[in-house]
Design a protein around this motif. Structure first.
Motif, PDB file in Angstrom:
ATOM      1  N   ASN A 110       0.823  -1.207   0.000  1.00  0.00           N
ATOM      2  CA  ASN A 110       0.000   0.000   0.000  1.00  0.00           C
ATOM      3  C   ASN A 110       0.859   1.261   0.000  1.00  0.00           C
ATOM      4  OD1 ASN A 110      -2.748   0.549   0.002  1.00  0.00           O
ATOM      5  ND2 ASN A 110      -3.064  -0.465   1.960  1.00  0.00           N
ATOM      6  N   ASN A 111       1.784   1.334   0.928  1.00  0.00           N
ATOM      7  CA  ASN A 111       2.644   2.516   1.061  1.00  0.00           C
ATOM      8  C   ASN A 111       3.540   2.707  -0.159  1.00  0.00           C
ATOM      9  OD1 ASN A 111       1.540   3.023   3.587  1.00  0.00           O
ATOM     10  ND2 ASN A 111       3.168   1.939   4.665  1.00  0.00           N
ATOM     11  N   ARG A 112       4.102   1.627  -0.653  1.00  0.00           N
ATOM     12  CA  ARG A 112       5.004   1.705  -1.807  1.00  0.00           C
ATOM     13  C   ARG A 112       4.262   2.188  -3.059  1.00  0.00           C
ATOM     14  NH1 ARG A 112       8.449  -3.412  -2.614  1.00  0.00           N
ATOM     15  NH2 ARG A 112       9.505  -2.437  -0.875  1.00  0.00           N
ATOM     16  N   LEU A 113       3.099   1.579  -3.338  1.00  0.00           N
ATOM     17  CA  LEU A 113       2.352   1.962  -4.534  1.00  0.00           C
ATOM     18  C   LEU A 113       1.857   3.401  -4.457  1.00  0.00           C
ATOM     19  CD1 LEU A 113       0.276  -1.269  -5.273  1.00  0.00           C
ATOM     20  CD2 LEU A 113       2.330  -0.456  -6.441  1.00  0.00           C
ATOM     21  N   ALA A 114       1.365   3.815  -3.295  1.00  0.00           N
ATOM     22  CA  ALA A 114       0.895   5.203  -3.142  1.00  0.00           C
ATOM     23  C   ALA A 114       2.057   6.174  -3.308  1.00  0.00           C
ATOM     24  CB  ALA A 114       0.219   5.386  -1.784  1.00  0.00           C
ATOM     25  N   GLY A 115       3.215   5.834  -2.773  1.00  0.00           N
ATOM     26  CA  GLY A 115       4.388   6.698  -2.908  1.00  0.00           C
ATOM     27  C   GLY A 115       4.798   6.876  -4.354  1.00  0.00           C
ATOM     28  N   VAL A 116       4.839   5.784  -5.109  1.00  0.00           N
ATOM     29  CA  VAL A 116       5.213   5.866  -6.525  1.00  0.00           C
ATOM     30  C   VAL A 116       4.136   6.606  -7.317  1.00  0.00           C
ATOM     31  CG1 VAL A 116       5.616   4.519  -8.637  1.00  0.00           C
ATOM     32  CG2 VAL A 116       6.681   3.808  -6.481  1.00  0.00           C
ATOM     33  N   ALA A 117       2.871   6.264  -7.076  1.00  0.00           N
ATOM     34  CA  ALA A 117       1.775   6.859  -7.852  1.00  0.00           C
ATOM     35  C   ALA A 117       1.683   8.361  -7.624  1.00  0.00           C
ATOM     36  CB  ALA A 117       0.450   6.184  -7.498  1.00  0.00           C
ATOM     37  N   PHE A 118       1.615   8.771  -6.347  1.00  0.00           N
ATOM     38  CA  PHE A 118       1.421  10.184  -6.049  1.00  0.00           C
ATOM     39  C   PHE A 118       2.736  10.967  -6.025  1.00  0.00           C
ATOM     40  CE2 PHE A 118      -2.609   8.478  -4.529  1.00  0.00           C
ATOM     41  CZ  PHE A 118      -3.490   9.385  -5.092  1.00  0.00           C
ATOM     42  N   GLY A 119       3.830  10.300  -5.694  1.00  0.00           N
ATOM     43  CA  GLY A 119       5.110  10.983  -5.605  1.00  0.00           C
ATOM     44  C   GLY A 119       5.852  11.091  -6.918  1.00  0.00           C
ATOM     45  N   GLN A 120       5.540  10.212  -7.884  1.00  0.00           N
ATOM     46  CA  GLN A 120       6.274  10.208  -9.144  1.00  0.00           C
ATOM     47  C   GLN A 120       5.368  10.153 -10.367  1.00  0.00           C
ATOM     48  OE1 GLN A 120       9.174   7.023  -9.168  1.00  0.00           O
ATOM     49  NE2 GLN A 120       9.719   7.382  -7.043  1.00  0.00           N
ATOM     50  N   ALA A 121       4.566   9.087 -10.485  1.00  0.00           N
ATOM     51  CA  ALA A 121       3.846   8.809 -11.730  1.00  0.00           C
ATOM     52  C   ALA A 121       2.887   9.928 -12.143  1.00  0.00           C
ATOM     53  CB  ALA A 121       3.099   7.479 -11.625  1.00  0.00           C
ATOM     54  N   LEU A 122       2.098  10.451 -11.209  1.00  0.00           N
ATOM     55  CA  LEU A 122       1.161  11.513 -11.582  1.00  0.00           C
ATOM     56  C   LEU A 122       1.882  12.750 -12.090  1.00  0.00           C
ATOM     57  CD1 LEU A 122      -1.666  11.252  -8.912  1.00  0.00           C
ATOM     58  CD2 LEU A 122      -1.917  11.012 -11.382  1.00  0.00           C
ATOM     59  N   GLY A 123       3.031  13.043 -11.534  1.00  0.00           N
ATOM     60  CA  GLY A 123       3.817  14.184 -11.998  1.00  0.00           C
ATOM     61  C   GLY A 123       4.426  13.960 -13.368  1.00  0.00           C
ATOM     62  N   GLU A 124       4.745  12.710 -13.668  1.00  0.00           N
ATOM     63  CA  GLU A 124       5.361  12.379 -14.948  1.00  0.00           C
ATOM     64  C   GLU A 124       4.337  12.220 -16.072  1.00  0.00           C
ATOM     65  OE1 GLU A 124       7.783   8.909 -14.308  1.00  0.00           O
ATOM     66  OE2 GLU A 124       8.979   9.908 -12.780  1.00  0.00           O
ATOM     67  N   ALA A 125       3.096  11.893 -15.717  1.00  0.00           N
ATOM     68  CA  ALA A 125       2.039  11.680 -16.711  1.00  0.00           C
ATOM     69  C   ALA A 125       1.514  13.045 -17.151  1.00  0.00           C
ATOM     70  CB  ALA A 125       0.928  10.820 -16.122  1.00  0.00           C
ATOM     71  N   LYS A 126       2.145  13.625 -18.140  1.00  0.00           N
ATOM     72  CA  LYS A 126       1.883  15.010 -18.546  1.00  0.00           C
ATOM     73  C   LYS A 126       0.516  15.218 -19.200  1.00  0.00           C
ATOM     74  CE  LYS A 126       5.898  16.498 -17.235  1.00  0.00           C
ATOM     75  NZ  LYS A 126       5.978  16.833 -15.842  1.00  0.00           N
ATOM     76  N   ASN A 127      -0.061  14.174 -19.779  1.00  0.00           N
ATOM     77  CA  ASN A 127      -1.300  14.346 -20.531  1.00  0.00           C
ATOM     78  C   ASN A 127      -2.564  14.032 -19.723  1.00  0.00           C
ATOM     79  OD1 ASN A 127      -0.456  11.707 -20.432  1.00  0.00           O
ATOM     80  ND2 ASN A 127      -1.177  11.178 -22.475  1.00  0.00           N
ATOM     81  N   VAL A 128      -2.422  13.672 -18.435  1.00  0.00           N
ATOM     82  CA  VAL A 128      -3.577  13.376 -17.591  1.00  0.00           C
ATOM     83  C   VAL A 128      -3.428  14.051 -16.232  1.00  0.00           C
ATOM     84  CG1 VAL A 128      -4.066  11.147 -18.706  1.00  0.00           C
ATOM     85  CG2 VAL A 128      -2.606  11.221 -16.678  1.00  0.00           C
ATOM     86  N   ALA A 129      -4.569  14.184 -15.546  1.00  0.00           N
ATOM     87  CA  ALA A 129      -4.560  14.773 -14.204  1.00  0.00           C
ATOM     88  C   ALA A 129      -5.544  14.024 -13.317  1.00  0.00           C
ATOM     89  CB  ALA A 129      -4.956  16.239 -14.273  1.00  0.00           C
ATOM     90  N   TYR A 130      -5.199  13.931 -12.048  1.00  0.00           N
ATOM     91  CA  TYR A 130      -6.099  13.380 -11.038  1.00  0.00           C
ATOM     92  C   TYR A 130      -6.915  14.546 -10.506  1.00  0.00           C
ATOM     93  CZ  TYR A 130      -7.534  11.354  -6.527  1.00  0.00           C
ATOM     94  OH  TYR A 130      -8.253  10.916  -5.450  1.00  0.00           O
ATOM     95  N   VAL A 131      -8.229  14.449 -10.594  1.00  0.00           N
ATOM     96  CA  VAL A 131      -9.075  15.563 -10.162  1.00  0.00           C
ATOM     97  C   VAL A 131      -9.938  15.177  -8.954  1.00  0.00           C
ATOM     98  CG1 VAL A 131      -9.101  16.741 -12.383  1.00  0.00           C
ATOM     99  CG2 VAL A 131     -10.816  14.988 -11.909  1.00  0.00           C
ATOM    100  N   GLY A 132      -9.502  14.168  -8.232  1.00  0.00           N
ATOM    101  CA  GLY A 132     -10.229  13.751  -7.041  1.00  0.00           C
ATOM    102  C   GLY A 132     -11.014  12.474  -7.285  1.00  0.00           C
ATOM    103  N   GLY A 133     -11.846  12.155  -6.341  1.00  0.00           N
ATOM    104  CA  GLY A 133     -12.598  10.909  -6.405  1.00  0.00           C
ATOM    105  C   GLY A 133     -11.822   9.815  -5.723  1.00  0.00           C
TER     106      GLY A 133
END
Length: 159
Positions: free
Chosen positions: A111-134
């Motif tokens: 849980n901690n590892r995946l959340a760290g990678v997803a929110f700490g790295q992947a979302l910032g690197e994914a330039k064409n998409v955004a997380y808008v909540g939910g």
């Protein structure tokens, strides 16, 4: 560079037992302790086993969601059965999801590892998409070679 994919998913529903996380959203140590304590409680008191017994698959979901200004956290499953009285029905929308895969020694570590990678790295690197909540979720999918494996699913929209 984080490893992630963008995948289309049909809408799905998770039935979850929840708790409000009281730590500040920037207090990762506090949040992780609250999550760990919550998992211990629902595992020891039998509520998680009951959910697993009515599940349509072997996946266990750890869902984070803002509800009425509160940071909520749930242990859940996919099921067609009636939800237990204290459970919440959590709707995930049909659409595109940022997906991060991984494995770890324990579900908590996964849980901690995946959340760290997803929110700490992947979302910032994914330039064409955004997380808008939910709601977003870590999905514990099983065990292999002594490790727990799974994925983090975050609904995203195109920029």
């Amino acid at each position: 560079m984080a490893e992630y994919t963008l995948e289309q998913k049909d809408s799905f529903t998770v039935i979850g037992l929840g708790t409000e996380l009281k730590s500040d959203y920037t207090d990762f140590v506090g949040i992780n302790k609250e999550k760990t304590d919550f998992w211990q409680n629902v595992s020891q008191d039998g509520r998680l086993e009951h959910l697993k017994s009515i599940s349509t698959n072997d996946y266990v979901f750890a869902v984070s969601e803002a509800v009425n200004g509160k940071m909520m956290y749930y242990a859940g499953v996919m099921t067609e059965a009636a939800a237990p009285e204290e459970a919440r029905v959590i709707q995930f929308p049909k659409g595109e999801y940022l997906v991060v895969k991984g494995e770890a020694q324990t579900a908590d570590e996964l849980n901690n590892r995946l959340a760290g990678v997803a929110f700490g790295q992947a979302l910032g690197e994914a330039k064409n998409v955004a997380y808008v909540g939910g709601p977003n979720t870590t999905v514990e999918m099983g065990h292999r070679n002594g490790m727990v494996y799974g994925e983090m699913w975050i609904p995203v929209v195109r920029k």
